[in-house]
Each structure stands twice: as C-alpha cells, then as structure tokens.
Design an enzyme around this catalytic site. Structure first.
Site, PDB file in Angstrom:
ATOM      1  N   SER A   1       1.380   3.707  -3.151  1.00 38.30           N
ATOM      2  CA  SER A   1       0.775   5.163  -2.926  1.00 38.30           C
ATOM      3  C   SER A   1       1.851   6.066  -3.485  1.00 38.30           C
ATOM      4  O   SER A   1       1.680   7.136  -4.049  1.00 38.30           O
ATOM      5  CB  SER A   1       0.356   5.419  -1.639  1.00 38.30           C
ATOM      6  OG  SER A   1       1.371   5.238  -0.765  1.00 38.30           O
ATOM      7  N   LYS A   2       3.239   5.611  -2.968  1.00 35.06           N
ATOM      8  CA  LYS A   2       4.423   6.678  -3.169  1.00 35.06           C
ATOM      9  C   LYS A   2       4.639   6.685  -4.870  1.00 35.06           C
ATOM     10  O   LYS A   2       5.124   7.684  -5.280  1.00 35.06           O
ATOM     11  CB  LYS A   2       5.435   6.431  -2.182  1.00 35.06           C
ATOM     12  CG  LYS A   2       5.303   6.581  -0.744  1.00 35.06           C
ATOM     13  CD  LYS A   2       4.961   8.147  -0.643  1.00 35.06           C
ATOM     14  CE  LYS A   2       4.828   8.478   0.563  1.00 35.06           C
ATOM     15  NZ  LYS A   2       4.521  10.161   0.916  1.00 35.06           N
TER      16      LYS A   2
ATOM     17  N   ALA B   1       0.673  -1.161  -0.095  1.00 29.54           N
ATOM     18  CA  ALA B   1      -0.202  -0.045  -0.114  1.00 29.54           C
ATOM     19  C   ALA B   1       0.850   1.232   0.025  1.00 29.54           C
ATOM     20  O   ALA B   1       0.781   2.135  -0.791  1.00 29.54           O
ATOM     21  CB  ALA B   1      -0.838  -0.046   1.191  1.00 29.54           C
ATOM     22  N   TYR B   2       1.687   1.320   0.775  1.00 27.73           N
ATOM     23  CA  TYR B   2       2.610   2.466   0.876  1.00 27.73           C
ATOM     24  C   TYR B   2       3.602   2.601  -0.395  1.00 27.73           C
ATOM     25  O   TYR B   2       3.596   3.787  -0.869  1.00 27.73           O
ATOM     26  CB  TYR B   2       3.801   2.363   2.155  1.00 27.73           C
ATOM     27  CG  TYR B   2       4.527   3.494   2.187  1.00 27.73           C
ATOM     28  CD1 TYR B   2       4.281   4.590   2.830  1.00 27.73           C
ATOM     29  CD2 TYR B   2       6.022   3.419   1.751  1.00 27.73           C
ATOM     30  CE1 TYR B   2       4.946   5.614   3.106  1.00 27.73           C
ATOM     31  CE2 TYR B   2       6.930   4.479   2.190  1.00 27.73           C
ATOM     32  CZ  TYR B   2       6.484   5.571   2.561  1.00 27.73           C
ATOM     33  OH  TYR B   2       7.283   6.665   2.858  1.00 27.73           O
ATOM     34  N   ALA B   3       3.985   1.354  -0.999  1.00 24.20           N
ATOM     35  CA  ALA B   3       4.832   1.695  -2.176  1.00 24.20           C
ATOM     36  C   ALA B   3       4.115   2.240  -3.183  1.00 24.20           C
ATOM     37  O   ALA B   3       4.677   2.957  -4.159  1.00 24.20           O
ATOM     38  CB  ALA B   3       5.486   0.167  -2.420  1.00 24.20           C
TER      39      ALA B   3
END
Length: 279
Positions: free
Chosen positions: A160-161, A156-158
């Site tokens: 989104s970034k 999710a973090y990867a």
C-alpha cells in the site's frame, strides 16, 4: 514561528495522534486554519482540545478515509467552515495483517489497501478539484516501511505504501502546470501505535520485531521531524517541487528550495529502476 502558512487552509487525515497530530500542531503554529480527521470521535475531541491552545483555527471531523461518503463529507465540511482547501495531508493509515503473505487473511490484506491506498486516492479525488479551481494547492502523502525496499511479513502495508508513492508521482505528472504540487514524506522510524502493533504480534513479525524493540529503546524519530518537512512542503518555499519522495531524516530538505529546478530536471527522490541503459 514565521507564519509560513498564514491564512492557508489544511486538511490532515490521521490527525488525532502520532505524526498527523504533530503535523496539525506545526501547521497551526505557522498560521494555518486546519481540519483534522480520524475515525475515533473521542480521540479527535481530545486532540482538538489539546491543540486548541495553539489557536482557535482548528476543526475536527470524524471520517473513515476508506469510505467515499465520509471523504466527500469531510471536504464539504472544510469548505463550509473555511471556504477553500490549500493543503491536503494524507496521514491516516493502518499496519494491517502481520505474518507470512501465504498465510495472511485476504480480507484483512485488502482492507489495509482500502485505508492506506484507496483512502489517499479518495481524499485526492475530492480535494484536488477544489485546488484546481483555486489555481494552486499542495498534496502531501505519507510513505512508510516497504515503500522502497521489501518488508517481509508486512506485505499489505508495504504494497500500500509503495503504491502511494507511485500515486504521488502519477498525480504530479497529471497536475503539471496547474500550480498544485504533490509529494510524499518518508517520516522515519517514529514511535506510533504501529510500533505497538508490531511488538504485540510477537514471532509473526519476524526480524522486524527486534528492530522495533531497538527503536523503542532508542526513542525513535521524533514525529516533529516529519512535521517540519510537511511545513516546508505545504509552504511557498517548496513551489515547483513535485512528484518526489523525501525523507524527513536522511534528505537535506532544509537546503532544498534553491535546488528545486535542478531536482526537477533529474530523477532524484523518485522511485526508479537503474540499469545500464537508464531505462
């Protein structure tokens, strides 16, 4: 300091701690009038009292960047207080769920994109029209791990970034010739609350936990490195540089100003697919 941002008005989301706080402090030292935003009123109040020692030009506004009404209110508040917006820094972000993607809670995964990606979009959506009416502006987004390479167990973090970087490039193309520059900062391995989250996750974080333990021992990258780059990107020294992903640690950005025409005629500092045909 040299007053690079004298009389500029800046909005820094995620400004109550970590990298956002360091950027707000650097902006204030350079003469900017600044509004910091975050979800926690208590943290905002403490940060405001701390940074007020730099100068009286600081305001704080509690907002969830993933909530459209909050973002609209943040921009309206800034305009009431200072009359304009010259610089927008999208630093608010969350790490989200940690673990194998196939075992991740869907709601938690989606909420990470709500904050990191939708939050960036919403701030742009409400700040950029004002910048257009002024004929100039600077948008600075924050990248993170996974934007340019896979980050297992942090999908999710990867995602989104990586999406924030593509949003930066897309917006930069849309705003060509308007006097508004849009860029992304890769801040490096900074010891923030996100590091604490990785360590607390234990085995769910996989190999990333061992890397974060080493980072903790080494001290990590000082958040001031990203703040110094943010000052450059917010100042006239970076005029014309847009649609780029710049590393605070690895790129020679202090020497970049005279090279901007050359950089802009190439695909340097962009997400790109390199093939034999160049397509």
């Amino acid at each position: 300091m040299s007053g690079l941002l004298e009389n500029r008005v800046s909005v820094v989301t995620g400004g109550s701690r970590g990298i956002g706080k360091a950027i707000a402090a650097a902006f204030l030292r350079e003469g900017s009038r600044c509004v910091i935003a975050a979800r926690s009123r208590d943290e905002l109040g403490g940060t405001r009292r701390e940074l007020a020692a730099i100068g009286p030009r600081l305001e704080a506004f509690a907002a969830d960047v993933g909530a459209e009404d909050d973002v609209r209110s943040l921009i309206e508040y800034t305009l009431r207080k200072f009359g304009r917006i010259d610089v927008l820094v999208n630093c608010a972000g969350v790490l989200g769920p940690i673990g194998p993607t196939a075992e991740t809670d869907a709601a938690a995964w989606w909420d990470t994109l709500r904050v990191n990606l939708l939050g960036t979009f919403l701030c742009v959506r409400y700040a950029v029209p004002r910048m257009l009416s002024q004929g100039r502006g600077k948008v600075i987004n924050l990248s993170g791990g996974g934007a340019t390479s896979p980050l297992p167990r942090f999908s999710a973090y990867a995602c989104s970034k990586a999406a924030v970087v593509r949003l930066t490039e897309t917006l930069a193309e849309e705003l060509k010739g308007t006097g508004i520059d849009v860029n992304t900062i890769a801040p490096g391995a900074v010891n923030t609350r996100l590091l604490d989250d990785v360590l607390a996750a234990g085995e769910s974080a996989g190999e990333e936990r061992a890397r974060k333990l080493r980072q903790l021992e080494d001290g990590g990258t000082p958040p001031q490195r990203a703040a110094e780059l943010a000052v450059f990107l917010a100042s006239e020294n970076s005029d014309g540089l847009t649609g780029r992903l710049i590393s605070a640690v690895w790129d020679d950005w202090p020497a970049m100003a005279p090279l901007i025409p050359q950089i802009m005629s190439s695909d340097l500092y962009t997400l790109r697919r390199v093939t034999a045909t160049g397509r």
